[in-house]
Design a protein around this motif. Structure first.
Motif, mmCIF file in Angstrom:
data_model
loop_
_atom_site.group_PDB
_atom_site.id
_atom_site.type_symbol
_atom_site.label_atom_id
_atom_site.label_comp_id
_atom_site.label_asym_id
_atom_site.label_seq_id
_atom_site.Cartn_x
_atom_site.Cartn_y
_atom_site.Cartn_z
ATOM 1 N N THR A 1 2.200 12.453 3.351
ATOM 2 C CA THR A 1 0.918 12.848 3.711
ATOM 3 C C THR A 1 0.137 11.462 3.379
ATOM 4 N N ALA A 2 0.250 11.048 2.114
ATOM 5 C CA ALA A 2 -0.787 9.987 1.739
ATOM 6 C C ALA A 2 -0.345 8.932 2.623
ATOM 7 N N SER A 3 0.504 8.542 2.896
ATOM 8 C CA SER A 3 0.840 7.114 3.661
ATOM 9 C C SER A 3 1.047 7.061 5.028
ATOM 10 N N GLY A 4 1.053 8.218 5.607
ATOM 11 C CA GLY A 4 1.301 8.571 7.045
ATOM 12 C C GLY A 4 2.583 8.243 7.673
ATOM 13 N N ARG A 5 3.761 7.743 6.651
ATOM 14 C CA ARG A 5 4.921 7.575 7.122
ATOM 15 C C ARG A 5 5.871 8.810 7.244
ATOM 16 N N SER A 16 12.145 16.390 -2.323
ATOM 17 C CA SER A 16 11.413 16.645 -1.216
ATOM 18 C C SER A 16 10.063 17.066 -1.173
ATOM 19 N N ASP A 17 9.426 17.554 -2.262
ATOM 20 C CA ASP A 17 8.217 17.831 -2.421
ATOM 21 C C ASP A 17 7.415 16.519 -2.809
ATOM 22 N N TYR A 18 7.960 15.688 -3.373
ATOM 23 C CA TYR A 18 7.474 14.520 -3.732
ATOM 24 C C TYR A 18 7.271 13.731 -2.567
ATOM 25 N N ALA A 19 8.462 13.719 -1.547
ATOM 26 C CA ALA A 19 8.214 12.895 -0.544
ATOM 27 C C ALA A 19 7.298 13.255 0.396
ATOM 28 N N GLY A 40 0.727 -1.149 -0.204
ATOM 29 C CA GLY A 40 0.008 -0.045 0.020
ATOM 30 C C GLY A 40 0.924 1.400 0.048
ATOM 31 N N PHE A 41 1.834 1.211 0.699
ATOM 32 C CA PHE A 41 2.922 2.359 0.632
ATOM 33 C C PHE A 41 3.362 2.784 -0.895
ATOM 34 N N PHE A 42 3.558 1.780 -1.547
ATOM 35 C CA PHE A 42 4.219 2.022 -2.984
ATOM 36 C C PHE A 42 3.078 2.333 -3.836
ATOM 37 N N ARG A 43 1.663 1.922 -3.469
ATOM 38 C CA ARG A 43 0.522 2.529 -4.285
ATOM 39 C C ARG A 43 0.407 3.947 -3.760
#
Length: 204
Positions: free
Chosen positions: A153-157, A145-148, A128-131
């Motif tokens: 935000t999406a993954s909660g990691r 850094s913007d992508y990360a 799910g993280f990679f999705r």
């Protein structure tokens, strides 16, 4: 590289005050018989590797590219001409031999094979993280850094739980060139290919 051999051999049994890489003129000028040690000199492979790394880091970019490409002919077909200077600048700190450059060229093409350590991280990360990482890719036109942050935000990691799986997926390694610089060289198609492969290797 010749500079590596010169710096290693000149210091074999001889002590220089300057510990940085020196050219031939500087080595000759600072040579002093009084600085020759009394103990027998012995071969130190680790020291030779150190000077090889220093020589690679200080070599002129054009010359370094020629050295890499002459030894690994496939490199010229894998790194676009317009990216060669930036490629050399990005990966030189992670090279001591031309063959090592091939891995980073494969990263550009989305063909990086993960090593054992990277594979372990990928297999411990949920798919799910990679999705989430794939979902964030269409809007990733700026800095890494913007992508990360978008993936966070999406993954909660966050922290290592965010950056290690991303690096492992995109480069096949847990260590390497600065991701911000490497990201600028990566086509979106290559990033997508690596993330999809990572999702297949990850736990469900």
């Amino acid at each position: 590289l010749p500079e590596a051999l010169l710096n290693y051999l000149a210091r074999l049994g001889h002590n220089y005050a300057e510990t940085a890489l020196l050219d031939q003129t500087a080595l000759a000028g600072a040579f002093d018989l009084a600085h020759i040690g009394h103990s027998p000199a012995h071969f130190d492979h680790q020291q030779l590797e150190h000077w090889q790394g220093e020589a690679v880091r200080h070599a002129d970019s054009d010359r370094l590219w020629q050295w890499l490409a002459e030894s690994e002919s496939a490199l010229s077909t894998q790194v676009p001409a317009a990216q060669r200077a930036e490629f050399v600048a990005t990966v030189r700190g992670n090279l001591t031999r031309p063959r090592e450059s091939l891995h980073w060229a494969r990263v550009l093409n989305g063909e990086a094979e993960p090593d054992q350590d990277a594979m372990a991280v990928l297999r411990q990360t949920d798919a799910g993280f990679f999705r989430h990482a794939l979902d964030c890719l269409p809007g990733a036109n700026g800095a890494f850094s913007d992508y990360a942050r978008a993936v966070a935000t999406a993954s909660g990691r966050k922290g290592k739980a965010l950056y290690m799986p991303l690096r492992a997926a995109l480069t096949g390694r847990l260590h390497g060139p600065e991701m911000e610089r490497l990201w600028k060289l990566l086509p979106a198609a290559s990033v997508e290919r690596q993330l999809r492969r990572a999702a297949e290797l990850a736990v469900n």
